[in-house]
Design a protein around this motif. Sequence first.
Motif, PDB file in Angstrom:
ATOM      1  N   UNK A 130       0.955  -1.203  -0.004  1.00  0.00           N
ATOM      2  CA  UNK A 130      -0.011  -0.136   0.004  1.00  0.00           C
ATOM      3  C   UNK A 130       0.779   1.122  -0.082  1.00  0.00           C
ATOM      4  N   UNK A 131       2.191   1.099  -0.250  1.00  0.00           N
ATOM      5  CA  UNK A 131       2.937   2.333  -0.107  1.00  0.00           C
ATOM      6  C   UNK A 131       2.810   3.196  -1.015  1.00  0.00           C
ATOM      7  N   UNK A 132       2.549   2.832  -2.429  1.00  0.00           N
ATOM      8  CA  UNK A 132       2.169   3.871  -3.448  1.00  0.00           C
ATOM      9  C   UNK A 132       1.020   4.649  -3.196  1.00  0.00           C
ATOM     10  N   UNK A 133       0.089   3.684  -2.567  1.00  0.00           N
ATOM     11  CA  UNK A 133      -1.383   4.634  -2.218  1.00  0.00           C
ATOM     12  C   UNK A 133      -1.241   5.488  -1.385  1.00  0.00           C
ATOM     13  N   UNK A 134      -0.426   5.295  -0.230  1.00  0.00           N
ATOM     14  CA  UNK A 134      -0.260   6.451   0.872  1.00  0.00           C
ATOM     15  C   UNK A 134       0.483   7.635   0.297  1.00  0.00           C
ATOM     16  N   UNK A 135       1.536   7.358  -0.599  1.00  0.00           N
ATOM     17  CA  UNK A 135       1.957   8.429  -1.188  1.00  0.00           C
ATOM     18  C   UNK A 135       1.140   9.470  -1.847  1.00  0.00           C
ATOM     19  N   UNK A 136       0.218   8.736  -2.666  1.00  0.00           N
ATOM     20  CA  UNK A 136      -0.470   9.378  -3.452  1.00  0.00           C
ATOM     21  C   UNK A 136      -1.529  10.122  -2.575  1.00  0.00           C
ATOM     22  N   UNK A 137      -1.746   9.495  -1.538  1.00  0.00           N
ATOM     23  CA  UNK A 137      -2.941  10.150  -0.476  1.00  0.00           C
ATOM     24  C   UNK A 137      -2.263  11.353   0.103  1.00  0.00           C
TER      25      UNK A 137
END
Length: 424
Positions: A130-137
């Motif tokens: 989920x790292x890319x999702x949190x960065x976009x968030x």
Amino acid sequence: MRPAVVALALVLSGWALSAQSPAPVPSGAQQPTFRADVALVTTDAIPRDQDGRFVPDLSKDDFIVREDGVDQRIDAFVLVHGGRTFNLLAPPQAAPEGIVLPTSRRPVDTGGSGRVIIIFIDDLHFEVDYTPHVRRLVQQIVDNLLHEGDLVAMVSSGPSAIEIEPTADHRLIAAAATRIRGSGPSPAEIFRMLESSSGPGDIRFRAQVAFQTMYSMVGSLDQVRNRRKAVIYVSPGYDLDPFAEGRKGKDRIMGGRFGDPMKALIDEENPYFRLSGVRADADLFLLMQELTLTANRANASLFTIDPRGLAGVVDTGQYVDQSEFRTFLQKSTSSLRFLAEETGGIAVVNDNDFAAALKRIDAETSDYYVLGYTSSNPDPRRRVRQLEVTTKRPGVTVAARRSYSLKTPGTPPRPPAPPRTKKK
């Protein structure tokens, strides 16, 4: 707690103290004295009409504030609307004998003072996938939530090692997103963990570290006055006893923990390995309750965001039954709902439209009233007190925190060392 995190909390607390320093007294004027034994209780209130629109034309006489069912007299009344702060009523001051102070103030526009926002990245609990999702968030938070004048701090609970002191330069927040990396265990990794009286592996220790980090950060907001205080809490939530049936050998996929027939026997005969399941929910509630009490005492709202978005199934390669995974999702999202609802915030769970959710959070934190009163109950033994804020105007509903607590000596205990595991 890492020393740098403690330093960040101290910096935020120091800024808060300096931000509310009183204006200098003109030469020759006598400084009025204040009563040291009276504390002003403040709470944010967001009145909305039947169409969900903010109502900006209310007076203090339109509000009703009750503490434990008893009506309170409003002594301070501040309106924040459209980014501008209007101090409509200052709290009363106790003057020395012979000095007469004015009983009321004209409305004063103090300008756009902005909000105080803490972004908490709980990287100890969301998986690396989920790292890319949190960065976009985080980038969406910068684009849709932060405005000029907002003071923003950012901290992580684990290996991302993010500790940004309160700053008005929001580019630092966006740049820090590249350092985010999740380290939460997957279901398959939880099944491979060794068991102890504290549960599987370091599940409980991770939660204690995350909550201890937030105790220090949220507690430092206690000295900030007349500013909206919001905590953007990015986490998948908590379950201190995940996949309990599967770990005890009763799941319908792998026939137990890798088909070990002795595991069920050990769990049934040795209560040492069942103790964690008995205490898990109660211990998690105590952690969450102390955090919500700390946030309510500081008049700060927690806005929890689940980076998993809309989740319903899990890969069968994770060795967990689908029905048990849905139970895990329900418990973890319920913890996020509790943190938000008990502090007057919003829980963004089971939702993939983060941009729309952030705009809603922006609206909740941009237009509001700050109501202050001196409690009519002087009994210090009554630590937790229930609040109810309503209006006399028909068709208007008010969103406000539902309780607050008196400050007690000491701080929440530090998390213990990771539990020692024992092979079965």
